[in-house]
Design a protein around this motif. Structure first.
Motif, mmCIF file in Angstrom:
data_model
loop_
_atom_site.group_PDB
_atom_site.id
_atom_site.type_symbol
_atom_site.label_atom_id
_atom_site.label_comp_id
_atom_site.label_asym_id
_atom_site.label_seq_id
_atom_site.Cartn_x
_atom_site.Cartn_y
_atom_site.Cartn_z
ATOM 1 N N VAL A 1 5.777 -13.406 -10.490
ATOM 2 C CA VAL A 1 5.081 -14.670 -10.227
ATOM 3 C C VAL A 1 5.561 -15.734 -11.211
ATOM 4 O O VAL A 1 5.839 -16.876 -10.834
ATOM 5 N N GLU A 2 5.667 -15.363 -12.487
ATOM 6 C CA GLU A 2 6.152 -16.303 -13.509
ATOM 7 C C GLU A 2 7.576 -16.755 -13.203
ATOM 8 O O GLU A 2 7.930 -17.914 -13.409
ATOM 9 N N ARG A 3 8.387 -15.847 -12.693
ATOM 10 C CA ARG A 3 9.800 -16.144 -12.451
ATOM 11 C C ARG A 3 10.011 -16.991 -11.197
ATOM 12 O O ARG A 3 10.782 -17.944 -11.199
ATOM 13 N N VAL B 1 3.000 -12.592 -5.124
ATOM 14 C CA VAL B 1 3.847 -11.391 -5.111
ATOM 15 C C VAL B 1 3.030 -10.170 -4.701
ATOM 16 O O VAL B 1 1.955 -9.912 -5.253
ATOM 17 N N PHE B 2 3.565 -9.427 -3.739
ATOM 18 C CA PHE B 2 3.002 -8.143 -3.317
ATOM 19 C C PHE B 2 4.091 -7.102 -3.539
ATOM 20 O O PHE B 2 5.126 -7.121 -2.868
ATOM 21 N N ILE B 3 3.873 -6.213 -4.498
ATOM 22 C CA ILE B 3 4.893 -5.241 -4.875
ATOM 23 C C ILE B 3 4.338 -3.842 -4.648
ATOM 24 O O ILE B 3 3.163 -3.582 -4.939
ATOM 25 N N LEU C 1 6.156 -13.271 -1.498
ATOM 26 C CA LEU C 1 7.217 -12.316 -1.826
ATOM 27 C C LEU C 1 6.668 -10.899 -1.716
ATOM 28 O O LEU C 1 5.737 -10.525 -2.443
ATOM 29 N N VAL C 2 7.210 -10.123 -0.781
ATOM 30 C CA VAL C 2 6.833 -8.719 -0.624
ATOM 31 C C VAL C 2 8.047 -7.871 -0.958
ATOM 32 O O VAL C 2 9.090 -8.000 -0.316
ATOM 33 N N VAL C 3 7.929 -7.032 -1.973
ATOM 34 C CA VAL C 3 9.058 -6.217 -2.408
ATOM 35 C C VAL C 3 8.582 -4.774 -2.604
ATOM 36 O O VAL C 3 7.670 -4.513 -3.388
ATOM 37 N N ILE C 4 9.202 -3.857 -1.857
ATOM 38 C CA ILE C 4 8.798 -2.443 -1.844
ATOM 39 C C ILE C 4 10.029 -1.587 -2.134
ATOM 40 O O ILE C 4 11.115 -1.874 -1.633
ATOM 41 N N ARG D 1 1.660 2.295 -1.743
ATOM 42 C CA ARG D 1 0.590 1.793 -2.610
ATOM 43 C C ARG D 1 1.132 0.606 -3.393
ATOM 44 O O ARG D 1 2.258 0.655 -3.895
ATOM 45 N N GLY D 2 0.351 -0.460 -3.503
ATOM 46 C CA GLY D 2 0.887 -1.663 -4.133
ATOM 47 C C GLY D 2 -0.116 -2.452 -4.935
ATOM 48 O O GLY D 2 -1.315 -2.176 -4.944
ATOM 49 N N SER D 3 0.423 -3.456 -5.619
ATOM 50 C CA SER D 3 -0.368 -4.410 -6.398
ATOM 51 C C SER D 3 0.059 -5.818 -6.017
ATOM 52 O O SER D 3 1.199 -6.039 -5.595
ATOM 53 N N ALA D 4 -0.856 -6.767 -6.190
ATOM 54 C CA ALA D 4 -0.566 -8.161 -5.828
ATOM 55 C C ALA D 4 -1.050 -9.095 -6.921
ATOM 56 O O ALA D 4 -2.058 -8.829 -7.581
ATOM 57 N N ARG D 5 -0.304 -10.185 -7.116
ATOM 58 C CA ARG D 5 -0.691 -11.234 -8.054
ATOM 59 C C ARG D 5 -0.456 -12.579 -7.374
ATOM 60 O O ARG D 5 0.535 -12.761 -6.663
#
Length: 654
Positions: free
Chosen positions: A378-380, A385-387, A358-361, A399-403
């Protein structure tokens, strides 16, 4: 009827090992199974797990090759009055590491100050601007904390300018290590080292304690250093194994009676009562950690560092109140961004099940909190996830974060996209990245390609990992107290989750924003109260369910009751649902099947390799297919143990 679309992985029971551990430790069978699931598979290891302080630890000087030269360099700098500059980081780990070392140097008479890179202007870690600034200010020693291991060019510049550089970090190792005078990083240690899981604050703690010992001044400062280690380790979500668990267990007991003005003030603004200090010392660290974390995410790191280094109660209370306000703002931001992300996923729509990632920007999301939102997504959705958000001062950059999820490695996925990214870093479970907006379509495509190599469609569901099956009559105050005595629980040492099949829903009602209050029953008349957070959308539940849950303690008006915190629900097997023949072994997922016709057991791992063994045979085949499979001896580890776990899962006998 709507129910959560979850996947359950129930640990395979080990009756013989459980009996052995029960006899040796006095634990209940349920808890013996729990610690077996954590890889504690012998009475000796179990005793160390229950009482970590009995383990004889190797000396840090024997474990970290560069610890002795680091101490010698810093000792010389302190004795000659040379300027020491700490380059920290704006996250909780970096701020507590910086505060810990500032306190240590002040105590030891060192001339030390700090610099934190700007989240907005600099991004993560030491850079050339900071190095040049240090050189201009006459710094002799640069000491990085929670960063530096990937900063080859800035470190090379510092060395060329004649500065001594000591790196303390815990992030994954790059291909080429920077040319520092000394590097302290637990990733350089053998995988079995008890120091391997240290966060940045843990490395700083080892360095500070060893340095204080060199000056014979450890006794006066050790408590303060341990408390800062405890806060930073909790806030950074470090793995609670090895020395982390041992030192944290001691540190959490100290926190209620802390002599540090900043920790006293934090407890005050967080509403920790004197009764809570005595009853729930473990909770305190988990109340304070997020408040420190929030400052690094959306505030000024100086606020937290002043809080943790001041001895003035007035300043401490003022900074603690600022932390509390910032934490409130952080909660609001997270909720708003999470709802916007969910709306975007639903309305675009984003086909994350097909993409397996899932990539959401979006614009105007605060990049300080999007990592928290990524964890919630991720829990949902149960998908990596890459946001990200567009830079305010330059919308051509993201700029993003990933889990990640169990079967997916975030850092490896970013390496796979190396040519599309600017700066990036992280580890298996989480990471950060930057890229040009024009590269976004290719980035999505590349991530999906990587995900398809690792993930099958059945992986794209929220994962509920379950330790064992329990009846309500086993769920009593004594079991809860035993669980509580084994704190701290956390990363790589998850709080126990049990399940009970085919329970009756006797009462149910919605409470708060989106929660369920339940009364549950079993056939023998045993009843339990339960809360299901964020399960309100599934109301009303069917009359019978399998439930997965954690035990919790409810204190109200002087009464103490053991209740359930529901983490998973599904229809019972009696509802004609096909049970999943899946199991976990040492943190890895397997599926298994037994062919009656061929008398053959087949076990498949997450990478698609199949282990096939026929009844009574010592040799088996391992491979993607039979044509390319190699022959192995299934009586040897780990094959023997994996086969045993599969047989337990399928209720097969030898």
């Amino acid at each position: 009827m709507k129910l959560p679309d979850q996947r359950w992985y129930i640990a395979s029971p080990n009756p013989d090992q459980v009996k052995t551990l029960v006899a040796e430790t006095g634990l209940s069978p349920l808890l013996a199974q729990v610690i077996l699931n954590r890889g504690i598979d012998s009475p000796k290891l179990a005793q160390v797990y229950i009482t970590p302080e009995i383990e004889s630890l190797p000396a840090p000087l024997d474990e970290f090759p560069d610890l002795f030269p680091s101490v010698e360099l810093l000792k010389e700098a302190i004795e000659t009055g040379e300027k020491i500059a700490i380059c920290g980081d704006y996250d909780a780990d970096g701020m507590t590491s910086t505060s810990l070392l500032l306190r240590a140097f002040k105590h030891l008479g060192g001339d030390a100050y700090y610099e934190i890179p700007s989240r907005m202007k600099d991004g993560y870690g030491i850079n050339e601007r900071i190095v040049e600034k240090f050189a201009e200010e006459g710094v002799g020693v640069i000491l990085t904390v929670d960063n530096g291991i990937a900063a080859y060019n800035p470190i090379q510049l510092a060395v060329e300018l004649g500065l001594t550089v000591i790196i303390t970090d815990h992030h994954d190792l790059p291909e080429n290590l920077p040319p520092a005078d000394a590097i302290l990083n637990p990733k350089l240690l053998p995988i079995q080292s008890p120091y391997r899981g240290l966060a940045g604050v843990g490395v700083a703690y080892v360095l500070a304690v060893t340095l204080a010992e060199e000056f014979n001044k450890k006794k006066e400062i050790i408590d303060a250093l341990l408390e800062l280690f405890t806060l930073g380790t909790i806030a950074d979500l470090a793995p609670l194994v090895g020395v982390n668990r041992r030192w944290l267990k001691k540190g959490l007991k100290q926190l209620p009676n802390s002599q540090l003005a900043g920790i006293q003030a934090l407890m005050q603004v967080a509403g920790v009562s004197e009764e809570q200090k005595q009853l729930k010392p473990d909770d305190i660290g988990f109340k304070l950690g997020p408040r420190i974390n929030a400052v690094g995410r959306i505030g000024d790191p100086q606020t937290a560092i002043e809080l943790l280094t001041t001895d003035d109660p007035g300043i401490a209370l003022e900074r603690a109140m600022q932390c509390e306000q910032i934490n409130g703002k952080r909660k609001t931001l997270c909720e708003e961004i999470e709802q916007e992300a969910i709306h975007l996923i639903r309305t675009t729509p984003i086909n994350y099940k097909k993409d397996r990632v899932l990539v959401v920007i979006n614009y105007k999301w605060h990049h300080g909190v999007i990592g928290i939102v990524a964890s919630r997504l991720v829990e949902r959705y149960g998908v990596p996830v890459f946001i990200g958000t567009y830079e305010e001062d330059d919308p051509s950059k993201i700029r993003g974060s990933a889990r990640g999820i169990e079967e997916f490695n975030i850092f490896e996925s970013l390496v796979y996209c190396d040519d599309l990214l600017g700066k990036y870093g992280g580890h298996k479970a989480a990471g950060g990245f930057g890229l040009k907006a024009e590269n976004l379509p290719k980035f999505k495509e590349r991530l999906s390609k990587f995900a398809h190599q690792l993930l099958e469609p059945h992986h794209i569901k929220p994962l509920v990992k379950i330790d064992g099956k329990a009846d309500f009559k086993q769920l009593n105050a004594q079991l809860y107290q035993h669980i509580d005595s084994l704190q701290p629980w956390g990363i790589e040492n998850a709080f126990p989750v049990f399940w009970t099949p085919n329970v009756k829903i006797l009462e149910q009602r919605t409470v708060g924003k989106n929660h369920l209050k339940l009364v549950l029953g079993q056939e023998d008349g045993q009843e339990m109260k339960a809360i299901a957070w964020r399960f309100g959308s599934y109301f009303p539940l069917p009359k019978r369910l399998d439930i997965a849950y954690k035990l919790t303690e409810n204190r109200w008006n002087g009464n103490v009751n053991i209740e359930l915190e529901i983490v998973g629900i599904r229809l019972p097997a009696s509802a004609n649902l096909k049970p999943e023949n899946s199991f976990m072994y040492q943190g890895k997922e397997y599926t298994c099947y037994y062919s009656e016709k061929e008398k053959e057991l087949r076990i498949k791992n997450a990478q698609g390799k199949v282990l096939a063994i026929r009844k009574g045979q010592r040799k088996g085949l391992l491979g993607i297919n039979r044509q390319e499979a190699r022959e192995i001896d299934v009586t040897k580890k780990p094959y023997f143990d994996i086969i045993k776990a599969a047989m337990n899962r399928l209720n097969l006998t030898k």
